[in-house]
Design a protein around this motif. Structure first.
Motif, PDB file in Angstrom:
ATOM      1  N   UNK A   1      37.823  46.753  21.891  1.00 32.16           N
ATOM      2  CA  UNK A   1      38.292  45.431  21.511  1.00 32.16           C
ATOM      3  C   UNK A   1      38.762  44.722  22.781  1.00 32.16           C
ATOM      4  N   UNK A   2      38.871  43.406  22.758  1.00 34.44           N
ATOM      5  CA  UNK A   2      39.357  42.697  23.955  1.00 34.44           C
ATOM      6  C   UNK A   2      40.730  43.194  24.424  1.00 34.44           C
ATOM      7  N   UNK A   3      41.612  43.541  23.471  1.00 32.38           N
ATOM      8  CA  UNK A   3      42.936  44.050  23.843  1.00 32.38           C
ATOM      9  C   UNK A   3      42.820  45.401  24.536  1.00 32.38           C
ATOM     10  N   UNK A   4      41.953  46.282  24.003  1.00 26.11           N
ATOM     11  CA  UNK A   4      41.747  47.598  24.622  1.00 26.11           C
ATOM     12  C   UNK A   4      41.154  47.449  26.023  1.00 26.11           C
ATOM     13  N   UNK A   5      40.231  46.506  26.167  1.00 29.84           N
ATOM     14  CA  UNK A   5      39.597  46.272  27.464  1.00 29.84           C
ATOM     15  C   UNK A   5      40.615  45.798  28.498  1.00 29.84           C
ATOM     16  N   UNK A   6      41.501  44.883  28.091  1.00 34.85           N
ATOM     17  CA  UNK A   6      42.548  44.399  29.001  1.00 34.85           C
ATOM     18  C   UNK A   6      43.488  45.532  29.383  1.00 34.85           C
ATOM     19  N   UNK A   7      43.846  46.358  28.408  1.00 39.11           N
ATOM     20  CA  UNK A   7      44.727  47.498  28.665  1.00 39.11           C
ATOM     21  C   UNK A   7      44.058  48.473  29.634  1.00 39.11           C
ATOM     22  N   UNK A   8      42.763  48.705  29.444  1.00 38.00           N
ATOM     23  CA  UNK A   8      42.010  49.589  30.336  1.00 38.00           C
ATOM     24  C   UNK A   8      41.984  49.035  31.753  1.00 38.00           C
ATOM     25  N   UNK A   9      41.700  47.729  31.884  1.00 37.46           N
ATOM     26  CA  UNK A   9      41.656  47.104  33.202  1.00 37.46           C
ATOM     27  C   UNK A   9      43.010  47.211  33.897  1.00 37.46           C
ATOM     28  N   UNK A  10      44.087  46.989  33.144  1.00 39.70           N
ATOM     29  CA  UNK A  10      45.426  47.075  33.727  1.00 39.70           C
ATOM     30  C   UNK A  10      45.733  48.498  34.175  1.00 39.70           C
ATOM     31  N   UNK A  11      45.341  49.472  33.352  1.00 40.45           N
ATOM     32  CA  UNK A  11      45.581  50.872  33.698  1.00 40.45           C
ATOM     33  C   UNK A  11      44.811  51.253  34.966  1.00 40.45           C
ATOM     34  N   UNK A  12      43.565  50.795  35.088  1.00 33.95           N
ATOM     35  CA  UNK A  12      42.774  51.078  36.288  1.00 33.95           C
ATOM     36  C   UNK A  12      43.405  50.433  37.512  1.00 33.95           C
ATOM     37  N   UNK A  13      43.939  49.237  37.339  1.00 34.95           N
ATOM     38  CA  UNK A  13      44.576  48.545  38.452  1.00 34.95           C
ATOM     39  C   UNK A  13      45.827  49.301  38.908  1.00 34.95           C
ATOM     40  N   UNK A  14      46.613  49.792  37.943  1.00 36.48           N
ATOM     41  CA  UNK A  14      47.824  50.546  38.269  1.00 36.48           C
ATOM     42  C   UNK A  14      47.484  51.862  38.965  1.00 36.48           C
ATOM     43  N   UNK A  15      46.461  52.543  38.484  1.00 36.27           N
ATOM     44  CA  UNK A  15      46.095  53.848  39.039  1.00 36.27           C
ATOM     45  C   UNK A  15      45.412  53.744  40.395  1.00 36.27           C
ATOM     46  N   UNK A  16      44.506  52.803  40.532  1.00 32.14           N
ATOM     47  CA  UNK A  16      43.633  52.775  41.698  1.00 32.14           C
ATOM     48  C   UNK A  16      43.835  51.582  42.603  1.00 32.14           C
ATOM     49  N   UNK A  17      44.654  50.649  42.218  1.00 36.44           N
ATOM     50  CA  UNK A  17      44.883  49.478  43.055  1.00 36.44           C
ATOM     51  C   UNK A  17      43.608  48.690  43.278  1.00 36.44           C
ATOM     52  N   UNK A  18      43.311  48.396  44.521  1.00 32.02           N
ATOM     53  CA  UNK A  18      42.129  47.597  44.842  1.00 32.02           C
ATOM     54  C   UNK A  18      40.974  48.440  45.352  1.00 32.02           C
ATOM     55  N   UNK A  19      40.955  49.697  45.017  1.00 34.31           N
ATOM     56  CA  UNK A  19      39.857  50.572  45.440  1.00 34.31           C
ATOM     57  C   UNK A  19      38.552  50.021  44.864  1.00 34.31           C
ATOM     58  N   UNK A  20      37.474  50.051  45.657  1.00 30.18           N
ATOM     59  CA  UNK A  20      36.199  49.483  45.177  1.00 30.18           C
ATOM     60  C   UNK A  20      35.707  50.094  43.862  1.00 30.18           C
ATOM     61  N   UNK A  21      35.958  51.393  43.646  1.00 27.95           N
ATOM     62  CA  UNK A  21      35.506  52.008  42.403  1.00 27.95           C
ATOM     63  C   UNK A  21      36.250  51.412  41.217  1.00 27.95           C
ATOM     64  N   UNK A  22      37.559  51.226  41.375  1.00 29.19           N
ATOM     65  CA  UNK A  22      38.344  50.643  40.289  1.00 29.19           C
ATOM     66  C   UNK A  22      37.889  49.214  40.032  1.00 29.19           C
ATOM     67  N   UNK A  23      37.579  48.498  41.098  1.00 30.21           N
ATOM     68  CA  UNK A  23      37.094  47.123  40.933  1.00 30.21           C
ATOM     69  C   UNK A  23      35.784  47.122  40.154  1.00 30.21           C
TER      70      UNK A  23
END
Length: 117
Positions: free
Chosen positions: A81-103
């Motif tokens: 869902x859009x909410x799950x996708x936003x939560x996933x993106x935020x979690x990836x940002x917290x875990x990996x920062x600006x790493x190219x894989x996370x991007x």
């Protein structure tokens, strides 16, 4: 073939020895190494870091080696869902920062979101 492998190993070991002896003592103050130590260092690094293809790894977090994983992840993102996708993106940002894989993962989430609309 065994002779070619031995020649290649010797050449690589010699290159490792020369590079080590030119760089590491001057930079870190470690001692110089012998040819056999260089060969051991090369073999150890191959055992620790793998005997993979090397060179260009393709694009994406799995280096182009696991297209099935990309497909699986894209499918999962598409089914969120859009909410799950936003939560996933935020979690990836917290875990990996600006790493190219996370991007890349965040880009895939955005693509899945845009394809839904």
């Amino acid at each position: 073939m065994p002779l070619a492998c031995a020649a290649f190993l010797s050449l690589i070991s010699y290159a490792v020895m020369i590079l080590w002896n030119c760089l590491i003592p001057a930079i870190f103050g470690f001692s110089v190494i012998t040819f056999w130590q260089a060969m051991g260092l090369f073999v150890l690094s191959k055992l620790l870091f793998g005997f993979g293809r090397g060179g260009g790894r393709g694009c994406g977090p799995f280096g182009g080696r696991a297209p099935w994983m990309r497909h699986k992840m894209e499918e999962r993102l598409h089914n969120m869902t859009p909410e799950e996708r936003e939560k996933f993106k935020q979690k990836m940002k917290e875990r990996c920062g600006n790493h190219p894989f996370a991007q890349k993962w965040r880009d895939w989430a955005d693509e899945a979101k845009n394809s839904e609309q």
